[in-house]
Design a protein around this motif. Structure first.
Motif, mmCIF file in Angstrom:
data_model
loop_
_atom_site.group_PDB
_atom_site.id
_atom_site.type_symbol
_atom_site.label_atom_id
_atom_site.label_comp_id
_atom_site.label_asym_id
_atom_site.label_seq_id
_atom_site.Cartn_x
_atom_site.Cartn_y
_atom_site.Cartn_z
ATOM 1 N N ILE A 19 -4.387 14.263 4.675
ATOM 2 C CA ILE A 19 -2.745 14.298 4.897
ATOM 3 C C ILE A 19 -2.783 12.690 4.901
ATOM 4 C CG2 ILE A 19 -1.079 14.639 6.649
ATOM 5 C CD1 ILE A 19 -2.524 17.010 7.677
ATOM 6 N N PHE A 20 -3.198 12.015 6.063
ATOM 7 C CA PHE A 20 -3.067 10.615 6.192
ATOM 8 C C PHE A 20 -3.204 9.769 4.732
ATOM 9 C CE2 PHE A 20 -4.154 9.919 10.928
ATOM 10 C CZ PHE A 20 -3.403 11.038 11.122
ATOM 11 N N TYR A 21 -4.046 10.068 3.986
ATOM 12 C CA TYR A 21 -4.342 9.043 2.971
ATOM 13 C C TYR A 21 -3.802 9.532 1.603
ATOM 14 C CZ TYR A 21 -7.017 7.100 6.566
ATOM 15 O OH TYR A 21 -7.388 6.700 7.828
ATOM 16 N N LEU A 64 -0.592 10.441 1.866
ATOM 17 C CA LEU A 64 0.742 9.956 1.848
ATOM 18 C C LEU A 64 0.519 8.454 1.554
ATOM 19 C CD1 LEU A 64 1.843 11.361 5.160
ATOM 20 C CD2 LEU A 64 2.343 12.420 3.226
ATOM 21 N N ALA A 65 -0.560 7.954 2.068
ATOM 22 C CA ALA A 65 -0.741 6.431 1.743
ATOM 23 C C ALA A 65 -0.782 5.982 0.429
ATOM 24 C CB ALA A 65 -1.599 5.778 2.646
ATOM 25 N N ALA A 109 2.204 6.268 -1.699
ATOM 26 C CA ALA A 109 2.974 5.128 -1.235
ATOM 27 C C ALA A 109 2.498 3.824 -2.229
ATOM 28 C CB ALA A 109 3.176 4.521 0.217
ATOM 29 N N ALA A 154 8.358 4.012 2.279
ATOM 30 C CA ALA A 154 6.997 3.685 1.900
ATOM 31 C C ALA A 154 6.250 3.512 3.072
ATOM 32 C CB ALA A 154 6.566 2.356 1.219
ATOM 33 N N LEU A 213 5.584 6.119 4.982
ATOM 34 C CA LEU A 213 4.062 7.302 4.578
ATOM 35 C C LEU A 213 3.024 6.658 5.053
ATOM 36 C CD1 LEU A 213 5.431 8.088 0.780
ATOM 37 C CD2 LEU A 213 5.160 9.464 2.874
ATOM 38 N N LEU A 214 3.017 5.280 5.334
ATOM 39 C CA LEU A 214 1.832 4.516 5.718
ATOM 40 C C LEU A 214 1.769 4.707 7.313
ATOM 41 C CD1 LEU A 214 2.081 1.263 3.566
ATOM 42 C CD2 LEU A 214 0.472 3.110 3.473
ATOM 43 N N PRO A 264 0.734 7.119 9.547
ATOM 44 C CA PRO A 264 -0.293 7.521 10.288
ATOM 45 C C PRO A 264 -1.567 6.782 9.947
ATOM 46 C CG PRO A 264 0.805 9.142 8.750
ATOM 47 C CD PRO A 264 1.593 7.802 8.590
ATOM 48 N N ALA A 265 -1.795 6.369 8.728
ATOM 49 C CA ALA A 265 -2.766 5.553 8.648
ATOM 50 C C ALA A 265 -2.836 4.352 9.364
ATOM 51 C CB ALA A 265 -2.960 5.235 6.734
#
Lengths: 274, 308, 454
Positions: free
Chosen positions: A84-86, A88-89, A92, B15, B18-19, B21-22
């Motif tokens: 999930i986290f990555y 999304l990242a 982006a 953007a 979306l970043l 959580p990380a």
């Protein structure tokens, strides 16, 4: 001509398969030897009796299901959060333009090279302050964070291979970025997710040093730690340790064999759509 | 506000959303460790002491192993670095072509892909202390490799009396073979997935033009896989420079330092001799810098076409 | 914006689920339970037996938690020490001031003096090894990495209580090979020279190499063999000069440290591969009859037995001294291997002290020794309940304190002084036939010179 080629292909693959399997056979052979013979004779299989009862013994002492559940708990959440986290990242970084993009991206990539051995002490310290010590969360968070560079890199690259026209046309139609991500990109990302899942699942399943330092309560132990505690001998009982390790990786091998089909299908599907 | 800048702003907000959580996770568990550990490398602190005992040492820790303030450690550091560079070179030269070839072979065959793929993952699935011991057994003086060689005419003079990990000349190469063996599955998975993303039409077009297999590899497969190769090079480079567990379990850096690598040295410094946590951190971050620079160089050399 | 919110809520939920999963029964324990950390799976039954008896007596529960192998344990302790999260009790490698984490560990001198009966029940050598000496303080002062706390210690302080003892300097011989070569199994070789001849004799008859030891383990040959031989050969003064870099290894008095290995290696009397053998593997090779003699310690005997060798197949003797040695009859008094430290910031220091005292009582040590198969640190008065093997090992140990046991700080220079790291590699090169003894001694001397001038 084609036939020769096919045979050659299979031959080469079989050769490598043999090299992959040989150490596994060695492990199996060692696990059914007398503890003395493992370090003494080094032959592939025991010369005398095959001591299958080692497995019975190990199974009794291991408490497999208790630790299996712990391992599953840790690996499952690790994998889920990584995906999930990555994703999304990665999206982006692949599709959006924003200030600081390069710095943040290379910051994440740089994390890959952080010296793991020396960072363990401060990690323990911060987990102590946050109350994560001796919890599964204390394993999941650093594992997820540690997977960031590779996962972000892979997701970003994967999303880039999906033609940008898809993104732009949806934007022109007025779809929000999140909707494009959710409805168009995420379903296409399955092959990337599968790859990332395999790579990280094995890492988290076999992880030994981190759980050992973070966990203290026996109830929370993962399978690999439980296996190291099997050896109660005066000298190292390699047969017991080998049997224990084999038992702890059987679920992984079974799981992979079962999921292979879907994985390959997912890959092919992804390829066609792209 | 114009429509255009509104869209732009929305893009920036999304953007960072979306970043979140990380970045949050990084701020919680990553940042502190990194800053703390870098900070510690400028302090003198023996392991087994408390933080309140740390003494600021400036760059002394770095001078210790880089510039011969501690002659013995400096010699060990540079020698270990040399071994790490050997390992990196061999990994890149062998793991990448071997993985790619295996992935391509897998793609060509019809039946049995699933079985082969599962079997090829075994080195990764069994990655544990036990498998390192298996390799110790294979390399042992009376182990499988020597026994195998003894049965083959003309090869029996290759037998290593002290074991393959026991001779100064063969210890490091033997370790490298084992490291390559265990590194192939990870790279193989990446290539296998990468191959699926290549448009089959490209190959068909090449067939019509009468391109040979090799030409297809050179002009279609390899360029299309560049992004994967970049990752693979970076991963393997990093794995080689951070190699630890195998060597610690199998040789402890011996015999006579012939398999000593940086992380074993760092580990000894931090937790075995207990000499200095500060110095161990300093060494760790020097390796970090080196890996980062080497990765940036390799990323630049193999630049992704999309970045150009 | 709603979507964003929803998303966050879902994430938070996920996080709390896992968190709850990990926290399951944190609230279950209310009354004081002490936690004890150690690193040896084989010793756990021993600690547990003591803990059970202790709970029955006092109602205080002690839970053991194992981290293995050694290095992982050390890593965890270092981290826990810095975080201030050490358990109430933790085992540590026995040495004066070791693992005291700048005063986190309790200082025992006063407690020991207040209970002389308890203090005197320990083997004198067990207590003296964990007592800080002037030589120890000096070695801390020499090390720029030592904390201020360590360098300001006073002689006589004790930061951990020994729970077991053992000794190195033991040679195990294969009785059958010896008999076949006509070597007496009743009397140990009178001198080092005789012993080396014995090895060569067996080798010429059976082609079995004479000697096996773990050449991979750091400072095993140095600390289990060479330093003691040097002490016997040259006596305390010259030995101290050697350890403190006043004398050279290439001096004829000390050349034996490297020469012994060269002699054996050249005559084919060191088992091939010894340079990379671990301790277990070396023991194993000996049990399999691959070499006629093994270097070990008192604890090796239990391993050899577990590996299937019976008592009459093994001959054991203290390392012989060279002809003309100054202290040829040096007795080996046992020294502690593991000690127990009490965390002064623990939940209940008093109860932890009570546990340590119980563990080192007659009853506690008997339980521990029988279940951990380890030699107790005190001289047990009523040995009737003691396991017979341990009883016999105990009876063979000298209980007196002597120069050797009182000056462990000098012998442990083989760990702290960097020239011995150089020798560790040199030793492996000699065994492999890659270097001569002279070369290795010269490189040792050079390293010692550099370190001395630092």
């Amino acid at each position: 001509m084609n036939r020769v080629k096919t045979i050659l292909n299979y031959g080469l693959l079989a050769l490598w398969a043999l090299l992959c399997l040989y150490p596994l056979f060695w492990m199996i052979g060692a696990s059914v030897k007398e503890p003395m013979d493992v370090m003494g004779t080094y032959a592939l299989f025991p010369s005398g009796t095959w001591h299958w009862e080692t497995y019975v013994e190990v199974w009794k002492n291991l408490g497999f299901f208790k630790y299996f559940i712990n391992s599953v708990n840790v690996s499952f959440w690790t994998i889920l959060l990584i995906n999930i986290f990555y994703a999304l990242a990665g999206f982006a970084f692949a599709k959006l333009r924003f200030p600081g993009k390069n710095i943040v991206f290379f910051g994440f990539i740089g994390m890959m090279f952080v010296p793991v051995i020396t960072v363990l002490v401060p990690l323990y310290l911060i987990e102590y302050y946050l109350g994560f010590l001796d919890t599964h969360l204390g394993l999941i968070f650093p594992m997820v964070n540690g997977a960031a560079p590779l996962a972000i890199f892979l997701f970003r690259n994967y999303f880039r291979t999906i033609p940008h026209s898809l993104f732009e046309s949806a934007r022109i139609e007025g779809a929000s970025i999140l909707r494009i991500l959710g409805q168009v990109y995420m379903p296409l990302a399955l092959p990337a997710m599968a790859t990332i899942t395999i790579l990280n699942f094995l890492g988290s399943w076999n992880s030994l040093v981190l759980p050992m330092v973070i966990l203290s309560t026996r109830k929370l132990f993962t399978l690999p730690i439980a296996v190291t505690l099997l050896d109660t001998g005066v000298f190292r009982q390699w047969n017991v340790l080998m049997a224990g390790s084999l038992i702890s990786v059987v679920p992984v091998i079974v799981g992979f064999t079962a999921l292979q089909k879907y994985y390959i299908r997912g890959l092919v599907a992804g390829a066609v759509k792209a | 506000m114009s429509q255009r800048s509104k869209i732009k702003k929305q893009e920036i907000v999304t953007a960072y959303f979306l970043l979140t959580p990380a970045l949050t996770l990084f701020l919680v568990v990553g940042l502190f460790s990194i800053v703390f550990s870098i900070g510690l490398s400028f302090f003198r602190l023996s392991s087994g002491s408390l933080l309140s005992s740390a003494i600021f040492a400036g760059i002394d820790n770095f001078r210790d192993f880089l510039f011969g303030r501690d002659q013995l450690l400096t010699r060990n550091f540079w020698r270990a670095l040399g071994h790490n560079i050997w390992i990196s070179g061999s990994m890149i030269c062998f793991v990448i072509p071997l993985s790619l070839s295996l992935a391509m072979l897998l793609q060509r065959i019809g039946r049995g892909v699933a079985i082969f793929r599962t079997v090829f993952l075994i080195p990764m699935v069994t990655a544990s202390v036990s498998i390192y011991y298996v390799w110790t057994g294979i390399y042992n003086a009376r182990g499988s490799l020597n026994q195998f060689l003894a049965n083959i005419p003309f090869l029996d003079n290759l037998i290593q009396a002290n074991g393959w990990l026991g001779e100064l000349n063969t210890a490091l190469p033997s370790m490298i073979v084992m490291i390559i063996w265990s590194a192939i599955p990870g790279t193989l998975i990446l290539y296998f997935a990468g191959l699926q993303t290549i448009d089959k039409n490209l190959y068909e077009a090449a067939d019509i033009d009468g391109g040979s297999d090799f030409q297809k590899l050179l002009h279609i497969t390899w360029p299309m896989l560049t992004p994967i190769t970049v990752i693979a090079v970076v991963i393997n480079l990093n794995a080689a420079l951070q190699i630890f567990e195998q060597i610690w379990v199998m040789t402890k850096g011996g015999p006579a330092g012939s398999t000593m690598v940086l992380n074993v040295l760092i580990y000894q410094e931090a937790f075995v001799t207990g000499a200095g946590l500060g110095r161990a951190n300093a060494m760790g971050w020097s390796v970090f810098l080196l890996t980062f620079i080497m990765s940036l160089i390799s990323m630049r050399l193999l630049r992704d076409p999309a970045d150009r | 914006m709603k979507k964003y919110l929803l998303f966050f809520v879902v994430l938070m939920c996920l996080a709390s689920v896992i968190y709850a999963g990990g926290q399951e029964d944190a609230a279950a324990q209310e009354d004081v339970t002490l936690t004890l950390w150690h690193w040896k799976v084989a010793f756990d039954p021993g600690f547990k037996a003591v803990a059970d008896a202790f709970e029955e007596k006092t109602g205080i529960r002690v839970v053991t938690e194992i981290t293995t192998p050694d290095e992982a344990y050390k890593q965890k302790l270092v981290a826990a020490g810095i975080a201030g999260n050490l358990p109430d009790l933790y085992a540590y490698w026995a040495d004066a001031g070791n693992g005291s984490f700048d005063g986190v560990a309790m200082e025992w001198a006063g407690t020991l003096d207040a209970d002389p009966a308890w203090r005197d029940s320990f083997f004198p050598a067990a207590i003296s090894a964990v007592t800080i000496s002037d030589a120890k303080i000096e070695s801390w002062l020499d090390d720029e990495n030592s904390s201020k706390w360590l360098t300001t210690r006073e002689a006589g302080q004790v930061y951990g209580i020994p729970i077991d003892v053992g000794a190195f300097y033991t040679i195990y011989g294969n009785a059958e090979l010896m008999k076949n070569a006509g070597i007496s199994t009743d009397n140990p070789p009178a001198t080092m020279e005789v012993w080396i001849e014995d090895m060569k004799k067996i080798q010429s008859l059976t082609e079995t190499p004479g000697f096996v030891f773990s050449g991979q383990a750091f400072s095993l040959y140095e600390n289990w063999f060479a330093n003691f031989v040097d002490y016997m050969k040259n006596g305390p003064e010259e030995y101290t000069r050697f350890m403190t870099r006043e004398s050279k290894m290439s001096d004829p008095e000390h050349m034996h440290v490297a020469q012994f290995l060269e002699d054996l290696a050249v005559s084919g009397n060191i088992l091939a591969g010894s340079a990379t053998l671990g301790i277990d593997e070396a023991d194993q090779a000996f049990v399999n009859g691959q070499a006629s003699y093994l270097l070990g310690g008192t604890f090796t005997f239990a391993s050899l037995q577990a590996m299937g060798m019976s008592i009459d197949q093994i001959v054991s003797f203290r390392i012989p001294a060279y002809e003309g040695s100054k202290v040829p009859d040096a007795t080996v008094s046992p020294f502690p291997l593991v000690m127990l430290n009490v965390n002064t910031n623990g939940k209940s220091v008093d109860k932890a002290i009570e546990f340590v005292k119980f563990m080192t009582s007659d009853e506690g040590m008997t339980l521990y020794a029988n279940n951990a198969f380890d030699i107790p640190a005190i001289s047990i008065k009523d040995t009737s309940k003691l396991n017979s093997v341990i009883k016999s090992m105990l009876s063979s140990l000298s209980t007196d304190s002597n120069w050797w046991s009182e000056n462990s700080a000098i012998s442990s220079k083989v760990f702290s002084n960097a020239e011995w790291q150089v020798f560790h590699e040199g030793k492996q090169r000699i065994v492999l036939g890659e270097s001569t003894a002279e070369e290795v001694a010269a490189s040792f001397d050079k390293a010692a010179e550099i370190e001395k001038n630092k």
